[in-house]
Motif scaffolding. Sequence first.
Motif, PDB file in Angstrom:
ATOM      1  N   ARG A 142      -9.011  -1.704   0.119  1.00  0.00           N
ATOM      2  CA  ARG A 142      -7.962  -1.617  -0.910  1.00  0.00           C
ATOM      3  C   ARG A 142      -8.531  -0.978  -2.168  1.00  0.00           C
ATOM      4  NH1 ARG A 142      -2.931  -3.864  -1.885  1.00  0.00           N
ATOM      5  NH2 ARG A 142      -2.437  -4.546  -4.008  1.00  0.00           N
TER       6      ARG A 142
ATOM      7  N   TYR B 101      -2.004   1.569  -4.410  1.00  0.00           N
ATOM      8  CA  TYR B 101      -3.132   1.060  -3.648  1.00  0.00           C
ATOM      9  C   TYR B 101      -3.179   1.707  -2.270  1.00  0.00           C
ATOM     10  CZ  TYR B 101      -4.055  -2.511  -7.140  1.00  0.00           C
ATOM     11  OH  TYR B 101      -4.374  -3.164  -8.308  1.00  0.00           O
ATOM     12  N   SER B 102      -4.381   1.852  -1.747  1.00  0.00           N
ATOM     13  CA  SER B 102      -4.565   2.542  -0.478  1.00  0.00           C
ATOM     14  C   SER B 102      -4.287   1.663   0.727  1.00  0.00           C
ATOM     15  CB  SER B 102      -6.001   3.088  -0.378  1.00  0.00           C
ATOM     16  OG  SER B 102      -6.936   2.017  -0.471  1.00  0.00           O
ATOM     17  N   SER B 103      -4.376   0.341   0.581  1.00  0.00           N
ATOM     18  CA  SER B 103      -4.228  -0.561   1.724  1.00  0.00           C
ATOM     19  C   SER B 103      -3.942  -1.966   1.211  1.00  0.00           C
ATOM     20  CB  SER B 103      -5.504  -0.553   2.580  1.00  0.00           C
ATOM     21  OG  SER B 103      -5.433  -1.489   3.633  1.00  0.00           O
ATOM     22  N   ILE B 104      -3.434  -2.843   2.106  1.00  0.00           N
ATOM     23  CA  ILE B 104      -3.344  -4.254   1.752  1.00  0.00           C
ATOM     24  C   ILE B 104      -4.532  -5.028   2.320  1.00  0.00           C
ATOM     25  CG2 ILE B 104      -0.838  -4.218   1.556  1.00  0.00           C
ATOM     26  CD1 ILE B 104      -0.716  -5.649   4.264  1.00  0.00           C
TER      27      ILE B 104
ATOM     28  N   ALA C  32       0.825  -1.206   0.000  1.00  0.00           N
ATOM     29  CA  ALA C  32       0.000   0.000   0.000  1.00  0.00           C
ATOM     30  C   ALA C  32       0.862   1.259   0.000  1.00  0.00           C
ATOM     31  CB  ALA C  32      -0.907   0.005   1.222  1.00  0.00           C
TER      32      ALA C  32
END
Length: 221
Positions: free
Chosen positions: A166, A158-161, A124
């Motif tokens: 995500r 990507y914003s997050s895992i 991320a």
Amino acid sequence: SEGFRPGGFNRNEGVPTTYVADETTNLEFGWKTTLANDTIRFNGSIYMIDWEEMQIGVTDFENFGVLTFVLNAGDSEITGFEGDLTWLATDNLTLTGAWSLNDTEMVRVPPAVSDIAGVGSRLALAPEVQYNVSARYQWLGDMSPYAQVVYSYTSDQYSSIVVDNRFLQQSYNTLDASFGLNMGNWSLELFGENLTDERAQLFINSLDTDLRITTNRPRTI
């Protein structure tokens, strides 16, 4: 170099009781150089990072109400190349550039962890490409007027895992410019930031159940 964050406890039922320390091992080769009679400066770094037992915070709204807990999401690898280049092209003109190239990958996800992006996924907030270039012209003489323009680019990320949070944040570029004067104890500058009025997606999240997109500042003069 090596580093770690200590493990700890989750106080709520239904989630992992503990989480272990996560550790990083970083191998890096860097350099600082001046060339061409000190008119060129070239600095850079090549690195590889192993990140084991990654600690992440997870917020769960469906099963536990509003609950945030920490878990070990798995292992990842990061390889990259970053640097900066400055060239004094003439006595008046300076050209500069800086960049960051990163290849990130999840290499292990525990079978018991189902809400994390799978093996092979990018990490991320880690764009693969970032760079900026600028040109600054400085006139000699009274008031030392100058003009500068800066262009920057950031690729998608990507914003997050965490799968539920995500989101793919789109690539963006910005353009800034300025003109100024300096004389004695005063200075005057006209500047424009984000001249193309780009709406860059700096962060997307839905942690409070509402989808929110944080953007950069609009055109500012």
